[in-house]
Scaffold this motif. Structure first.
Motif, short mmCIF file in Angstrom:
data_model
loop_
_atom_site.label_atom_id
_atom_site.label_comp_id
_atom_site.label_asym_id
_atom_site.label_seq_id
_atom_site.Cartn_x
_atom_site.Cartn_y
_atom_site.Cartn_z
N TYR A 34 -3.31 18.27 -23.12
CA TYR A 34 -4.12 17.60 -24.25
C TYR A 34 -5.56 18.34 -24.44
CZ TYR A 34 -6.48 15.38 -20.46
OH TYR A 34 -7.31 15.00 -19.39
N SER A 80 -3.80 11.09 -27.38
CA SER A 80 -2.78 11.11 -28.34
C SER A 80 -3.32 11.24 -29.61
CB SER A 80 -1.80 10.06 -28.23
OG SER A 80 -1.37 9.67 -29.54
N TYR A 105 -1.78 12.89 -20.61
CA TYR A 105 -1.08 12.83 -21.83
C TYR A 105 -0.42 14.45 -21.89
CZ TYR A 105 0.16 12.55 -26.65
OH TYR A 105 0.69 12.69 -28.03
#
Ligand code: ADP
Length: 459
Positions: free
Chosen positions: A151, A111, A147
């Motif tokens: 990602y 993230s 994610y």
């Protein structure tokens, strides 16, 4: 803003715009392709993991747990949270159970990777489910969490960042390069122009002898230089003419004035009787002065830029015939034959001024032709003009004088003209009139052979 700054800035501006456009496009297209590639890579990795896990099924719901754990831990290091279930839904292996701290740390890391690239990236934890097959039989399921929707891992991010750095490097290089090239180019254009400006300023101060020596490969600059030089030489010759004219006028006026002064003084002092004879001689001098002043006035009138023409239609041959009639007795007295011939052509022009041109040319021919000679006038219809030729077989004009004879107060042989009495403006006036009509006047001449003036007027 001077030319140099302007050129440099323009070049810089253009290169900056280009860089911005190229970077934008590169980023947009490359990024799109790269995302696609990352998404496909993710899918492939997921399938690979699933198939690897499928290979760890031994039989009768028995699994090679050690191998599954190795696969799961490996996947976790890549940012994937693997959960394996058997057919009944019982957990065989779960990354979160195995190492929940590392799982949340991984998700956190991805993230922050995405946030470093996109700022407000709205990603979230995503899970995809795949069936595990062994020998074509379904033996369980794998859930792979990551994610999403996609990602960048550390390598991907490094690749994108390197690409952007390279683009920035190119941009910096392009800016410096365009600045240098712009400065050189601007110097090469503005330096010669500045030198020509210096020459022009010098000329404006009245130094008409100044010439610009600028040699340039740029067409416009070399044309500018030659125009400035031409301007200087025109001004120089005008200046010479003006001085010459002042001298001529002063000289021409002084003689009759001195004569007048001495005659009148003698009469006033009682030395001379004011006889009719003597008054007549004074009167003649006054007439000479007057006619000179009249000539000067004519130059002013015809050479002014606002020569007003009152045009009407008339036959050019008829006008020639009238002029010939007016001159007949003068030609007879000097024993010169005067002939005319040609086409009868109607033209739309100012009759009085065209007549003035003919009178000037014919009287010049009369002045410069010796007894026994011939003067011929002819008219000829051309496509959209009429050509009038006045030709004599008189004394002619030396070749080196020809370019000047239309100039104001220019007389070929100053002493020769004393006798004929001209001040050198007849041809100047003629040329002004012809030009005002949109026509041309040319001269051809050979010494002792004769002279030919060719006038072309639009019909
Ligand atoms: P000017 O008043 O002296 O006649 P022009 O302007 O009419 O002045 O002519 C300029 C000069 O050109 C004259 O001084 C003369 O020497 C020469 N010229 C003009 N016409 C002729 C001609 N037909 N033959 C020879 N010389 C001529």
């Amino acid at each position: 803003m001077n030319l140099r700054t302007k050129i440099s800035l323009s070049l810089l501006f253009v290169s900056m715009i280009l860089i911005i456009v190229i970077s934008l496009f590169a980023n947009l297209f490359l990024e799109k392709q790269f995302r696609q590639y990352i998404i496909e890579k993710q899918e492939n990795t997921n399938k690979e993991i699933t198939s690897l896990i499928g290979q760890q099924y031994i039989k009768d719901n028995q699994w090679n747990s050690d191998a599954i754990q190795t696969i799961g831990v490996n996947a976790l290091e890549q940012g994937l949270i693997v959960k394996v279930f058997d057919k009944s839904g019982k957990t065989i292996w779960d990354a979160e159970k195995h190492n929940s701290g590392m799982c949340s740390q991984m998700i956190q890391h991805m993230s922050s990777n995405m946030a470093s690239r996109y700022g407000k990236w709205e990603g979230k934890y995503t899970e995809v489910e795949y069936p595990i097959n062994s020998l074509l039989n379904n033996v369980g399921t794998v859930k792979i969490g990551f994610y999403g929707p996609f990602y960048f891992n550390d390598h991907d991010l490094a690749f994108i960042n390197t690409l952007n750095k390279a683009l920035m490097g190119v941009a910096l290089f392009a800016i410096i390069f365009s600045f240098i090239i712009g400065a050189i180019l601007a110097r090469r254009i503005s330096n010669p122009i500045e030198r020509v400006i210096d020459a022009a300023k010098n000329i404006a101060k009245g130094n008409f002898k100044v010439r610009s020596e600028e040699k340039s490969h740029t067409k416009e600059i070399s044309e500018l230089t030659s125009s400035i030089n031409h301007l200087a030489s025109t001004l120089q010759s005008q200046e010479t003419l003006r001085k010459q004219m002042t001298q001529d006028v002063a000289h021409e006026l002084r003689t009759p004035m001195t004569i007048l002064q001495s005659h009148i003084e003698a009469m006033m002092d009682g030395i001379w009787e004011p006889t009719v004879e003597r008054l007549k001689s004074c009167h003649e001098e006054i007439i000479r002065i007057n006619s000179m002043i009249g000539d000067l006035n004519k130059v002013a009138k015809y050479e002014s830029e606002h020569l007003v023409l009152s045009k009407a239609e008339f036959d050019i041959l008829e006008l020639i015939s009238n002029v010939v009639t007016n001159f007949e007795s003068q030609f007879k007295n000097k024993n010169i034959s005067l002939k005319y011939a040609g086409d009868s052509v109607t033209i739309n022009a100012d009759k009085d001024t065209i007549m003035q041109v003919l009178i000037n040319l014919v009287s010049n021919a009369l002045k410069h032709t010796v007894s026994g000679g011939t003067v011929e006038i002819s008219s000829k219809r051309l496509e959209d003009s009429v050509q009038i030729v006045v030709e004599d077989n008189g004394e002619g004009i030396p070749e080196e004088e020809l370019p000047h004879i239309f100039e104001r107060f220019y007389r070929v042989d100053k002493s020769r003209n004393k006798a004929t009495g001209g001040v050198g403006i007849g041809l100047t006036i003629s040329k002004s009139i012809v030009n005002a009509h949109g026509g041309t006047i040319e001269v051809e001449s050979k010494v002792n052979k004769g002279t030919r003036f060719i006038v072309r007027l639009p019909r």
